[in-house]
Design a protein around this motif. Structure first.
Motif, PDB file in Angstrom:
ATOM      1  N   GLU A 100       9.169  -3.440  -5.394  1.00 40.35           N
ATOM      2  CA  GLU A 100      10.090  -4.394  -5.784  1.00 40.35           C
ATOM      3  C   GLU A 100       8.904  -5.502  -6.724  1.00 40.35           C
ATOM      4  O   GLU A 100       9.134  -6.411  -7.811  1.00 40.35           O
ATOM      5  CB  GLU A 100      10.785  -5.342  -4.972  1.00 40.35           C
ATOM      6  N   ARG A 101       7.445  -5.017  -6.562  1.00 39.37           N
ATOM      7  CA  ARG A 101       6.614  -6.020  -7.325  1.00 39.37           C
ATOM      8  C   ARG A 101       6.208  -5.265  -8.360  1.00 39.37           C
ATOM      9  O   ARG A 101       6.334  -4.098  -8.791  1.00 39.37           O
ATOM     10  CB  ARG A 101       5.359  -5.977  -6.251  1.00 39.37           C
TER      11      ARG A 101
ATOM     12  N   ARG B  96       1.648 -11.399 -15.541  1.00 37.60           N
ATOM     13  CA  ARG B  96       2.631 -10.158 -14.978  1.00 37.60           C
ATOM     14  C   ARG B  96       2.769  -9.260 -16.232  1.00 37.60           C
ATOM     15  O   ARG B  96       2.875  -9.650 -17.354  1.00 37.60           O
ATOM     16  CB  ARG B  96       3.935 -10.495 -14.524  1.00 37.60           C
TER      17      ARG B  96
ATOM     18  N   TRP C 294      -2.260  -1.492  -8.969  1.00 33.75           N
ATOM     19  CA  TRP C 294      -1.138  -1.049  -8.507  1.00 33.75           C
ATOM     20  C   TRP C 294      -1.361  -0.293  -7.116  1.00 33.75           C
ATOM     21  O   TRP C 294      -0.517   0.774  -6.923  1.00 33.75           O
ATOM     22  CB  TRP C 294      -0.396  -0.091  -9.628  1.00 33.75           C
TER      23      TRP C 294
ATOM     24  N   LEU D  61       1.094  -1.345  -3.904  1.00 36.03           N
ATOM     25  CA  LEU D  61       2.364  -2.374  -4.463  1.00 36.03           C
ATOM     26  C   LEU D  61       3.536  -2.011  -3.961  1.00 36.03           C
ATOM     27  O   LEU D  61       4.044  -0.852  -3.914  1.00 36.03           O
ATOM     28  CB  LEU D  61       2.143  -2.100  -5.812  1.00 36.03           C
ATOM     29  N   LYS D  62       4.142  -2.770  -3.561  1.00 36.37           N
ATOM     30  CA  LYS D  62       5.589  -2.492  -2.995  1.00 36.37           C
ATOM     31  C   LYS D  62       6.387  -2.354  -4.190  1.00 36.37           C
ATOM     32  O   LYS D  62       6.341  -2.730  -5.383  1.00 36.37           O
ATOM     33  CB  LYS D  62       6.172  -3.863  -2.289  1.00 36.37           C
TER      34      LYS D  62
ATOM     35  N   GLU E 148      -3.679  -5.163  -6.183  1.00 36.43           N
ATOM     36  CA  GLU E 148      -2.459  -5.705  -7.254  1.00 36.43           C
ATOM     37  C   GLU E 148      -2.356  -5.319  -8.498  1.00 36.43           C
ATOM     38  O   GLU E 148      -1.544  -4.794  -8.892  1.00 36.43           O
ATOM     39  CB  GLU E 148      -2.030  -7.145  -6.652  1.00 36.43           C
TER      40      GLU E 148
END
Length: 166
Positions: free
Chosen positions: A61-62, A83, A55, A58-59, A52
């Motif tokens: 929307e994330r 974030r 990246w 990674l979806k 995560e």
């Protein structure tokens, strides 16, 4: 005292897993994904967190997130996230910096040091400002945010929303 803020990677130690077992499953609006989980689950979750932060898989929307652990004299006391950006959805519901501190470590000034170190990390990834929130009646949290130059944007229902310019 020796303070360290270390990014959690797949080779992070079992001491972090043991610390997570001391934190409730849901606290400060954060879900402790490792509460009641096995050490094997923890090993897999560390790989997921590393991916995560890079990246990988990674979806859409994330957003990219760094997961960190705060150590005092080599003992892990805190887990949190930074974030790298806020998308439209995150801007409404979430924030750049989130955290959970082990209960025994509260009230000792560690959150002030943690925030100081995370703001340095945020500058290092070229953020210009960060959003932090806290419950509107949580005087300890909002005083720490204000001490670190947090500017109150507004109070919505149960939360205070602050921006800190970097």
């Amino acid at each position: 005292m020796n303070f360290k803020l270390i990014k959690i990677w797949k080779d992070s130690g079992e001491d972090i897993y043991q610390m997570l077992q001391q934190i409730l499953w849901k606290e400060n609006w954060i879900i402790n994904e490792m509460y009641w989980k096995t050490i094997e689950d923890f090993q897999q979750r560390k790989i997921d967190k590393e991916n995560e932060s890079l990246w990988i898989w990674l979806k859409p929307e994330r957003v990219k997130v760094g997961t960190f652990c705060f150590f005092v004299d080599d003992k892990p006391l805190w887990i949190g996230k930074l974030r790298h950006k806020l998308n439209e959805s995150l801007m409404i519901k979430w924030w750049n910096i989130s955290y959970i501190l082990v209960e025994a470590a509260r009230g000792k000034g560690y959150w002030t040091k943690i925030l100081e170190l995370l703001l340095i990390k945020a500058k290092g990834i070229w953020l210009k400002k960060v959003l932090l929130t806290c419950e509107k009646d949580n005087i300890w949290s909002y005083k720490i945010i204000e001490k670190n130059n947090g500017i109150l944007e507004n109070i919505i229902e149960w939360e205070r929303r602050y921006w800190i310019q970097l």
